[in-house]
Design a protein around this motif. Sequence first.
Motif, PDB file in Angstrom:
ATOM      1  N   LEU A  68       0.829  -1.204   0.000  1.00 56.80           N
ATOM      2  CA  LEU A  68       0.000   0.000   0.000  1.00 56.80           C
ATOM      3  C   LEU A  68       0.864   1.256   0.000  1.00 56.80           C
ATOM      4  N   ARG A  69       1.867   1.285   0.881  1.00 58.99           N
ATOM      5  CA  ARG A  69       2.722   2.479   0.944  1.00 58.99           C
ATOM      6  C   ARG A  69       3.559   2.615  -0.315  1.00 58.99           C
ATOM      7  N   LEU A  70       3.965   1.491  -0.918  1.00 53.37           N
ATOM      8  CA  LEU A  70       4.746   1.564  -2.155  1.00 53.37           C
ATOM      9  C   LEU A  70       3.913   2.170  -3.269  1.00 53.37           C
ATOM     10  N   GLU A  71       2.680   1.715  -3.440  1.00 49.83           N
ATOM     11  CA  GLU A  71       1.811   2.303  -4.457  1.00 49.83           C
ATOM     12  C   GLU A  71       1.612   3.801  -4.220  1.00 49.83           C
ATOM     13  N   ALA A  72       1.577   4.199  -2.953  1.00 54.13           N
ATOM     14  CA  ALA A  72       1.385   5.608  -2.611  1.00 54.13           C
ATOM     15  C   ALA A  72       2.678   6.405  -2.678  1.00 54.13           C
ATOM     16  N   GLY A  73       3.788   5.751  -3.047  1.00 55.46           N
ATOM     17  CA  GLY A  73       5.063   6.439  -3.198  1.00 55.46           C
ATOM     18  C   GLY A  73       5.656   6.937  -1.902  1.00 55.46           C
ATOM     19  N   MET A  74       5.349   6.268  -0.792  1.00 55.47           N
ATOM     20  CA  MET A  74       5.839   6.697   0.517  1.00 55.47           C
ATOM     21  C   MET A  74       7.137   5.974   0.841  1.00 55.47           C
ATOM     22  N   PRO A  75       8.178   6.713   1.249  1.00 52.27           N
ATOM     23  CA  PRO A  75       9.471   6.084   1.499  1.00 52.27           C
ATOM     24  C   PRO A  75       9.469   5.241   2.763  1.00 52.27           C
ATOM     25  N   LEU A  76      10.331   4.239   2.768  1.00 49.11           N
ATOM     26  CA  LEU A  76      10.486   3.333   3.903  1.00 49.11           C
ATOM     27  C   LEU A  76      11.908   3.420   4.412  1.00 49.11           C
ATOM     28  N   TYR A  77      12.055   3.653   5.713  1.00 45.95           N
ATOM     29  CA  TYR A  77      13.396   3.728   6.277  1.00 45.95           C
ATOM     30  C   TYR A  77      14.101   2.390   6.104  1.00 45.95           C
ATOM     31  N   GLY A  78      15.378   2.471   5.714  1.00 45.70           N
ATOM     32  CA  GLY A  78      16.141   1.261   5.428  1.00 45.70           C
ATOM     33  C   GLY A  78      16.095   0.876   3.967  1.00 45.70           C
ATOM     34  N   HIS A  79      15.177   1.465   3.201  1.00 48.66           N
ATOM     35  CA  HIS A  79      15.096   1.265   1.757  1.00 48.66           C
ATOM     36  C   HIS A  79      15.340   2.592   1.045  1.00 48.66           C
ATOM     37  N   GLU A  80      14.392   3.518   1.161  1.00 46.46           N
ATOM     38  CA  GLU A  80      14.552   4.822   0.509  1.00 46.46           C
ATOM     39  C   GLU A  80      15.242   5.846   1.417  1.00 46.46           C
ATOM     40  N   LEU A  81      15.280   5.592   2.699  1.00 51.56           N
ATOM     41  CA  LEU A  81      15.846   6.535   3.668  1.00 51.56           C
ATOM     42  C   LEU A  81      16.928   5.860   4.497  1.00 51.56           C
ATOM     43  N   GLY A  82      17.942   6.654   4.900  1.00 46.53           N
ATOM     44  CA  GLY A  82      19.016   6.115   5.719  1.00 46.53           C
ATOM     45  C   GLY A  82      20.069   7.174   5.981  1.00 46.53           C
ATOM     46  N   LEU A  83      21.055   6.811   6.749  1.00 43.13           N
ATOM     47  CA  LEU A  83      22.108   7.760   7.112  1.00 43.13           C
ATOM     48  C   LEU A  83      22.919   8.227   5.910  1.00 43.13           C
ATOM     49  N   ASP A  84      22.925   7.432   4.838  1.00 42.65           N
ATOM     50  CA  ASP A  84      23.683   7.807   3.642  1.00 42.65           C
ATOM     51  C   ASP A  84      22.835   8.565   2.638  1.00 42.65           C
ATOM     52  N   VAL A  85      21.613   8.921   3.003  1.00 48.03           N
ATOM     53  CA  VAL A  85      20.692   9.606   2.093  1.00 48.03           C
ATOM     54  C   VAL A  85      20.421  11.009   2.617  1.00 48.03           C
ATOM     55  N   ARG A  86      20.517  11.997   1.731  1.00 46.80           N
ATOM     56  CA  ARG A  86      20.137  13.366   2.072  1.00 46.80           C
ATOM     57  C   ARG A  86      18.676  13.572   1.667  1.00 46.80           C
ATOM     58  N   PRO A  87      17.940  14.420   2.395  1.00 43.95           N
ATOM     59  CA  PRO A  87      16.506  14.567   2.131  1.00 43.95           C
ATOM     60  C   PRO A  87      16.156  14.844   0.673  1.00 43.95           C
ATOM     61  N   ALA A  88      16.882  15.741   0.014  1.00 37.36           N
ATOM     62  CA  ALA A  88      16.548  16.100  -1.366  1.00 37.36           C
ATOM     63  C   ALA A  88      16.692  14.919  -2.311  1.00 37.36           C
ATOM     64  N   GLN A  89      17.615  14.000  -2.023  1.00 40.42           N
ATOM     65  CA  GLN A  89      17.774  12.816  -2.867  1.00 40.42           C
ATOM     66  C   GLN A  89      16.504  11.984  -2.871  1.00 40.42           C
TER      67      GLN A  89
END
Length: 398
Positions: free
Chosen positions: A270-291
């Motif tokens: 459901l969240r994937l279809e809605a384009g919502m990021p998931l920590y550990g996949h789309e978000l993490g310490l090596d990711v900056r917000p704008a990316q």
Amino acid sequence: MSDQTAAGDPTRSEGQTPADVSVDLDAAEPATDERFSPLHDVHVAAGASFTDFAGWQMPVRYSSDLAEHHAVRSAAGLFDLSHMAEIAVVGPDAGAFLDNALAGTLSSIAIGRAKYSLLLSAEGGIVDDLVVYRLDEHDYLVVANASNREAAFSALGARIGDFDVTVDDESDDTALIAIQGPESEGILDELVTRDRLQPDEPLSTLRYYRVLRATFDDSPVLLARTGYTGEDGFELYVDPAVAADLWSALVEAGGPRGLVPAGLASRDTLRLEAGMPLYGHELGLDVRPAQAGLGRVVDTSKPFVGRGGVDPAPDARVLVGLTLEGRRAARAGYPVVTDDGTVVGTVTSGALSPTLGHPVAMAFVDPDVVERGPGLAVDVRGTAIPAAVVSLPFYKRS
């Protein structure tokens, strides 16, 4: 915000029907001691299958991922999110403290409203993504991801400095139940009609990203119109002692309207279809917000921890949506390639979309790929599956 979920079943293969596809769910380091939701016995009685996530035994599904997914899109689904972290921030300087500790401006939100924000490291990477509720003038509730509970609490505590504020971890004293889907308001109104749920204001007046106080059988409830599915819905923060009674009341009231208990696997599609990021996949310490497409969350007009490192490098990969041909799903870690086999990105999340009927994925790709036309593919176990860059979200409710 992105509650994290546990690793999917690696024995399931590509090319299966949507009902059988197990999406990539975030693998978290298990804790030493196994933990159980206050609703665990309710889930066992309902026939749930469980998965370990950060030491928590949480329901991954009850019947089938597909059925639960479609129930949320067409009627309503009921989720246990009691593994999430709730952190109280209280004191005369609470707003100013959060402005400094987080990337957004929280002091300006009105009482009874919520805001999505980011907790950054000193270097500008994402420690966690959060939802912050303002409950009173000097009283905020910060909701963090389950596996980041200690990281978020520790980071906030370390940033108190001279601010007149207390930061308390209230996670163990809080159960969280989410009801999501177009029938959600009607189901909650049925409990209001039965005098079991008594909100301070009519539910119809509660707009998206708002919160109000209520009682359930005289026990306090925080009732928020928030969620992580792309549908209308509510999240209810309650005393663990009444969680089972509230869950049972919602199941009884919602049964005639098509409500079903839903696990974390369907929540992920459901969240994937809605384009919502998931920590550990789309978000993490090596990711900056704008990316990750979250530059709008950052208020660069103010100082905050991580401000100096928040801007990504010019050649840093950026998050995009992909649609794939056929029915084979792209999984996290699969390469995104050009027609000559050059690797230009990596899939972060992917599934055969139950709603759309074709595979969708999110991926970090080289910046020049964003405007690319034909010639992209995802390497799915040695087979190049044609893919196209599309705008997020993949699905948006009408």
